[in-house]
Design an enzyme around this catalytic site. Structure first.
Site, PDB file in Angstrom:
ATOM      1  N   HIS A  41      53.871  -4.857  56.407  1.00 52.16           N
ATOM      2  CA  HIS A  41      54.942  -5.386  55.326  1.00 52.16           C
ATOM      3  C   HIS A  41      55.652  -4.456  54.858  1.00 52.16           C
ATOM      4  CE1 HIS A  41      50.956  -7.599  53.708  1.00 52.16           C
ATOM      5  NE2 HIS A  41      51.705  -8.472  54.350  1.00 52.16           N
ATOM      6  N   ARG A  88      55.254 -12.138  63.183  1.00 51.09           N
ATOM      7  CA  ARG A  88      54.578 -11.277  64.129  1.00 51.09           C
ATOM      8  C   ARG A  88      54.193 -11.646  65.302  1.00 51.09           C
ATOM      9  NH1 ARG A  88      49.431 -11.247  59.838  1.00 51.09           N
ATOM     10  NH2 ARG A  88      49.942 -13.161  60.010  1.00 51.09           N
ATOM     11  N   SER A 136      46.566  -8.445  56.338  1.00 49.13           N
ATOM     12  CA  SER A 136      45.695  -8.127  55.418  1.00 49.13           C
ATOM     13  C   SER A 136      44.456  -8.318  55.650  1.00 49.13           C
ATOM     14  CB  SER A 136      46.255  -8.550  53.992  1.00 49.13           C
ATOM     15  OG  SER A 136      47.563  -8.186  53.753  1.00 49.13           O
ATOM     16  N   LYS A 157      42.293 -19.195  47.519  1.00 49.43           N
ATOM     17  CA  LYS A 157      41.046 -18.085  47.867  1.00 49.43           C
ATOM     18  C   LYS A 157      41.053 -16.829  46.952  1.00 49.43           C
ATOM     19  CE  LYS A 157      43.375 -16.190  51.683  1.00 49.43           C
ATOM     20  NZ  LYS A 157      43.833 -16.146  52.636  1.00 49.43           N
TER      21      LYS A 157
END
Ligand code: PNS
Length: 162
Positions: A17, A90, A128, A41
């Site tokens: 990030h 990515r 993450s 979540k």
């Protein structure tokens, strides 16, 4: 003046990030990092904790602002007066989800365009979720997040185990 929004969960912020933030600040006049509050979540860090962490990690940039947001990203972008959304890619596995999200956002807000920056190869596998999983097993996350974030993740994991 080009204002862009860089949205995400940032739970927690990673070197991937931060690399994207650094490169975006050189492209746009103002970068607003939008931290999503209402996740499906439960996040590891509260919205206040995530905003605080990101502010600390980006304090060297004069043209970065960090804000929490709820609801639709396009509404947040409009509220920020931004017509550009920045996202990172990515690997090819990110593409399908990103394309769907971008097309949906374009259908809702044709005045907003999404630009993609390919993640630095060094961080192309960092996420993450992986950081949290590794830290959950007491693994070393120092290659993926700055030392300050590492300490916060470790402390949070200990708090959870208690
Ligand atoms: O870092 P993430 O978790 O991949 O970020 C996802 C994010 C925050 C960009 C996405 O979930 C989002 O934009 N959420 C806000 C709700 C929304 O606008 N949904 C419609 C777009 S498909």
């Amino acid at each position: 003046m080009t204002t862009a929004v860089y949205p995400g969960s940032f739970d927690p912020i990673t070197y991937g990030h931060l690399d994207l933030i650094e490169r975006s600040t050189a492209i746009v006049d103002k970068l607003i990092i939008g931290v999503l509050r209402n996740q499906a979540k439960t996040p590891l860090f509260s919205i206040e904790e995530r905003v605080r962490m990101i502010r600390k990690m980006t304090e060297q940039y004069q043209n970065v602002e960090v804000r929490a947001f709820d609801g639709l990203l396009v509404d947040f972008a409009h509220a920020c007066d931004a017509h550009v959304i920045v996202r990172g890619l990515r690997a090819v596995t990110d593409f399908e989800y990103e394309l769907q999200m971008t097309q949906t956002n374009r259908a809702m807000a044709p005045d907003i365009d999404t630009i993609f920056l390919t993640t630095n190869l060094k961080y192309s596998y960092v996420s993450s979720s992986m950081v949290k999983e590794i830290a959950g097993y007491d693994g070393d996350i120092s290659a993926f997040v700055p030392a300050e974030i590492e300490a916060l993740v470790k402390a949070k994991m200990q708090e959870i185990r208690r």
